[in-house]
Design a protein around this motif. Structure first.
Motif, PDB file in Angstrom:
ATOM      1  N   TYR A 105       0.848  -1.211   0.000  1.00  0.00           N
ATOM      2  CA  TYR A 105       0.000   0.000   0.000  1.00  0.00           C
ATOM      3  C   TYR A 105       0.872   1.246   0.000  1.00  0.00           C
ATOM      4  O   TYR A 105       0.479   2.297  -0.505  1.00  0.00           O
ATOM      5  CB  TYR A 105      -0.929   0.008   1.222  1.00  0.00           C
ATOM      6  CG  TYR A 105      -2.340   0.470   0.931  1.00  0.00           C
ATOM      7  CD1 TYR A 105      -2.595   1.781   0.518  1.00  0.00           C
ATOM      8  CD2 TYR A 105      -3.425  -0.395   1.072  1.00  0.00           C
ATOM      9  CE1 TYR A 105      -3.892   2.202   0.246  1.00  0.00           C
ATOM     10  CE2 TYR A 105      -4.719   0.017   0.815  1.00  0.00           C
ATOM     11  CZ  TYR A 105      -4.945   1.310   0.394  1.00  0.00           C
ATOM     12  OH  TYR A 105      -6.221   1.731   0.117  1.00  0.00           O
ATOM     13  N   ALA A 106       2.063   1.117   0.608  1.00  0.00           N
ATOM     14  CA  ALA A 106       3.009   2.239   0.616  1.00  0.00           C
ATOM     15  C   ALA A 106       4.194   1.872  -0.267  1.00  0.00           C
ATOM     16  O   ALA A 106       4.564   0.701  -0.387  1.00  0.00           O
ATOM     17  CB  ALA A 106       3.483   2.523   2.036  1.00  0.00           C
ATOM     18  N   THR A 107       4.770   2.889  -0.895  1.00  0.00           N
ATOM     19  CA  THR A 107       5.968   2.693  -1.716  1.00  0.00           C
ATOM     20  C   THR A 107       7.181   2.485  -0.816  1.00  0.00           C
ATOM     21  O   THR A 107       8.083   1.706  -1.108  1.00  0.00           O
ATOM     22  CB  THR A 107       6.225   3.966  -2.561  1.00  0.00           C
ATOM     23  OG1 THR A 107       5.003   4.368  -3.163  1.00  0.00           O
ATOM     24  CG2 THR A 107       7.280   3.730  -3.611  1.00  0.00           C
ATOM     25  N   ASN A 108       7.179   3.249   0.285  1.00  0.00           N
ATOM     26  CA  ASN A 108       8.292   3.191   1.220  1.00  0.00           C
ATOM     27  C   ASN A 108       7.775   3.580   2.594  1.00  0.00           C
ATOM     28  O   ASN A 108       6.755   4.265   2.706  1.00  0.00           O
ATOM     29  CB  ASN A 108       9.407   4.147   0.768  1.00  0.00           C
ATOM     30  CG  ASN A 108      10.741   3.773   1.375  1.00  0.00           C
ATOM     31  OD1 ASN A 108      10.828   2.799   2.133  1.00  0.00           O
ATOM     32  ND2 ASN A 108      11.771   4.530   1.066  1.00  0.00           N
ATOM     33  N   ALA A 109       8.462   3.112   3.627  1.00  0.00           N
ATOM     34  CA  ALA A 109       8.113   3.536   4.990  1.00  0.00           C
ATOM     35  C   ALA A 109       9.397   3.867   5.720  1.00  0.00           C
ATOM     36  O   ALA A 109      10.385   3.130   5.613  1.00  0.00           O
ATOM     37  CB  ALA A 109       7.345   2.434   5.714  1.00  0.00           C
ATOM     38  N   VAL A 110       9.371   4.982   6.396  1.00  0.00           N
ATOM     39  CA  VAL A 110      10.556   5.437   7.135  1.00  0.00           C
ATOM     40  C   VAL A 110      10.086   5.922   8.504  1.00  0.00           C
ATOM     41  O   VAL A 110       8.902   6.230   8.675  1.00  0.00           O
ATOM     42  CB  VAL A 110      11.280   6.592   6.388  1.00  0.00           C
ATOM     43  CG1 VAL A 110      11.849   6.136   5.059  1.00  0.00           C
ATOM     44  CG2 VAL A 110      10.348   7.794   6.179  1.00  0.00           C
ATOM     45  N   PRO A 111      10.999   6.009   9.473  1.00  0.00           N
ATOM     46  CA  PRO A 111      10.574   6.582  10.761  1.00  0.00           C
ATOM     47  C   PRO A 111      10.041   8.002  10.544  1.00  0.00           C
ATOM     48  O   PRO A 111      10.540   8.715   9.653  1.00  0.00           O
ATOM     49  CB  PRO A 111      11.868   6.604  11.588  1.00  0.00           C
ATOM     50  CG  PRO A 111      12.755   5.578  10.948  1.00  0.00           C
ATOM     51  CD  PRO A 111      12.407   5.570   9.494  1.00  0.00           C
ATOM     52  N   LEU A 112       9.063   8.393  11.329  1.00  0.00           N
ATOM     53  CA  LEU A 112       8.402   9.697  11.150  1.00  0.00           C
ATOM     54  C   LEU A 112       9.410  10.840  11.026  1.00  0.00           C
ATOM     55  O   LEU A 112       9.228  11.742  10.200  1.00  0.00           O
ATOM     56  CB  LEU A 112       7.440   9.952  12.331  1.00  0.00           C
ATOM     57  CG  LEU A 112       6.677  11.266  12.312  1.00  0.00           C
ATOM     58  CD1 LEU A 112       5.770  11.382  11.085  1.00  0.00           C
ATOM     59  CD2 LEU A 112       5.828  11.421  13.585  1.00  0.00           C
ATOM     60  N   VAL A 113      10.492  10.775  11.810  1.00  0.00           N
ATOM     61  CA  VAL A 113      11.466  11.884  11.763  1.00  0.00           C
ATOM     62  C   VAL A 113      12.099  12.025  10.381  1.00  0.00           C
ATOM     63  O   VAL A 113      12.562  13.109  10.029  1.00  0.00           O
ATOM     64  CB  VAL A 113      12.611  11.717  12.805  1.00  0.00           C
ATOM     65  CG1 VAL A 113      12.122  12.002  14.202  1.00  0.00           C
ATOM     66  CG2 VAL A 113      13.265  10.354  12.701  1.00  0.00           C
ATOM     67  N   GLY A 114      12.120  10.955   9.601  1.00  0.00           N
ATOM     68  CA  GLY A 114      12.759  11.006   8.287  1.00  0.00           C
ATOM     69  C   GLY A 114      11.786  11.177   7.129  1.00  0.00           C
ATOM     70  O   GLY A 114      12.182  11.126   5.962  1.00  0.00           O
ATOM     71  N   LEU A 115      10.495  11.396   7.451  1.00  0.00           N
ATOM     72  CA  LEU A 115       9.458  11.415   6.405  1.00  0.00           C
ATOM     73  C   LEU A 115       9.667  12.563   5.402  1.00  0.00           C
ATOM     74  O   LEU A 115       9.628  12.355   4.185  1.00  0.00           O
ATOM     75  CB  LEU A 115       8.077  11.529   7.070  1.00  0.00           C
ATOM     76  CG  LEU A 115       6.862  11.286   6.196  1.00  0.00           C
ATOM     77  CD1 LEU A 115       6.855   9.878   5.615  1.00  0.00           C
ATOM     78  CD2 LEU A 115       5.576  11.518   6.991  1.00  0.00           C
ATOM     79  N   ASP A 116       9.918  13.755   5.925  1.00  0.00           N
ATOM     80  CA  ASP A 116      10.077  14.915   5.027  1.00  0.00           C
ATOM     81  C   ASP A 116      11.292  14.729   4.130  1.00  0.00           C
ATOM     82  O   ASP A 116      11.233  15.001   2.920  1.00  0.00           O
ATOM     83  CB  ASP A 116      10.248  16.216   5.844  1.00  0.00           C
ATOM     84  CG  ASP A 116       8.943  16.644   6.490  1.00  0.00           C
ATOM     85  OD1 ASP A 116       7.891  16.137   6.061  1.00  0.00           O
ATOM     86  OD2 ASP A 116       8.990  17.458   7.419  1.00  0.00           O
ATOM     87  N   ALA A 117      12.385  14.256   4.708  1.00  0.00           N
ATOM     88  CA  ALA A 117      13.624  14.092   3.930  1.00  0.00           C
ATOM     89  C   ALA A 117      13.420  13.086   2.804  1.00  0.00           C
ATOM     90  O   ALA A 117      13.869  13.296   1.667  1.00  0.00           O
ATOM     91  CB  ALA A 117      14.766  13.649   4.843  1.00  0.00           C
ATOM     92  N   GLU A 118      12.724  11.995   3.100  1.00  0.00           N
ATOM     93  CA  GLU A 118      12.493  10.973   2.069  1.00  0.00           C
ATOM     94  C   GLU A 118      11.588  11.532   0.952  1.00  0.00           C
ATOM     95  O   GLU A 118      11.847  11.317  -0.242  1.00  0.00           O
ATOM     96  CB  GLU A 118      11.878   9.720   2.708  1.00  0.00           C
ATOM     97  CG  GLU A 118      11.500   8.605   1.745  1.00  0.00           C
ATOM     98  CD  GLU A 118      12.643   8.056   0.893  1.00  0.00           C
ATOM     99  OE1 GLU A 118      13.821   8.404   1.132  1.00  0.00           O
ATOM    100  OE2 GLU A 118      12.339   7.295  -0.041  1.00  0.00           O
TER     101      GLU A 118
END
Ligand code: ACO
Length: 273
Positions: A181-194
């Motif tokens: 359902y998601a292309t990628n998942a990262v910790p919330l702190v890294g969401l904007d950077a990704e």
């Protein structure tokens, strides 16, 4: 740029950043938000954006439809209900068919209509900690308004898809990635950077080719092989014409001069194509 009551819109270069801005209501979609999203998409189209990034303010991505304002209050007012549905499904459809690349940043709660939204976007980057759910069953309906389409087209395993629709059990952004359902998942702190990394990659590419890549993918999925070849080649010449043959006259000429390696990088756009 216009200001809206329920949505923030920021257009930077060729990217539009849309933030649902009802954090006190977990960014659930009210009739005003639906009407405003119709105007937001007009503004984005006029600005000829290549990318649209959608997220939510605060700790929610989107808690689905506003259950009070979209269902309970207009329930006995059919004309009002029809207007709300017209706006809601109108902008959902326009977003799904948009020639700009649509990216969701799922930062937190994502329920029902929020999962429909995540499901129609092209790319979804989820916070691993985000919470997703098909909560409709918990109040006695099944996922409607495009949500069944969205979960059925994004969760390939029938067993998993039906499980979440039938039980209403929540799952995390990390599980959304595992299910596709998601292309990628990262910790919330890294969401904007990704998300910024992906936007940067897309911004270097041509507007027309991004739009055609999406269009061809969607159409070809339903075709047999021979029909797909015909359609793809017809669209290829359409692309070529609409971009003044830039792929040959600029990109391949540049490759011939050994100025870039197409396997590893894109060519330098010299015009707005
Ligand atoms: N519709 C209307 N109001 C909502 C919605 C919604 N979908 N989601 C949250 N709110 C409101 C709450 O009623 C509350 O309002 P209040 O401050 O006036 O009391 C406010 O937003 C904050 O919500 P809380 O429940 O206090 O926030 P919390 O962080 O504890 O929980 C959660 C968040 C889990 C998202 C919870 O609000 C919830 O279950 N919301 C409903 C989710 C849902 O089932 N959505 C419908 C999907 S189906 C569809 O879209 C068709």
């Amino acid at each position: 740029m216009s200001t809206y009551q329920t949505v923030l819109l920021d257009i930077k270069d060729t990217a539009a950043y849309v933030t649902f801005n009802r954090p006190e209501k977990r960014n659930c979609m009210s009739p005003t938000l639906h009407a405003e999203m119709c105007k937001v998409l007009d503004e984005i189209a006029a600005a000829r954006c290549k990318v649209i990034v959608i997220t939510g303010a605060g700790d929610a991505f989107c808690a689905g439809m506003d259950l009070e304002q979209c269902f309970l209050e207009p329930f006995d007012k059919p004309e009002l209900m029809a207007q709300i549905n017209h706006d809601a499904f109108g902008w959902f459809t326009r977003l799904k068919n948009n020639s700009a690349v649509t990216i969701g940043k799922v930062n937190g709660w994502c329920f029902g209509g929020g999962m429909a939204l995540a499901g129609i976007l092209d790319i979804v980057i989820a916070a691993e900690e985000s919470t997703w759910g098909l909560s409709e069953i918990n109040f006695g309906i099944f996922p409607g308004g495009g949500t069944t389409w969205a979960y059925a087209n994004n969760i390939p395993s029938r067993k998993k898809a039906l499980y979440y629709a039938l039980t209403g059990e929540t799952f995390t952004g990390k599980q959304a990635l595992e299910m596709g359902y998601a292309t990628n998942a990262v910790p919330l702190v890294g969401l904007d950077a990704e998300a910024d990394r992906v936007v940067k990659m897309l911004s270097r590419l041509g507007r027309v080719v991004l739009g055609k890549t999406k269009e061809v993918y969607e159409k070809v999925k339903g075709m047999d092989f021979e029909a797909a070849i015909d359609y793809e080649m017809a669209k290829m010449w359409e692309l070529s014409r609409e971009t003044n043959d830039d792929w040959v006259r600029t990109a391949l000429v540049s490759f011939k001069k050994r100025e870039f390696k197409p396997g590893l990088q894109s060519y330098e756009l010299t015009k707005d194509v």
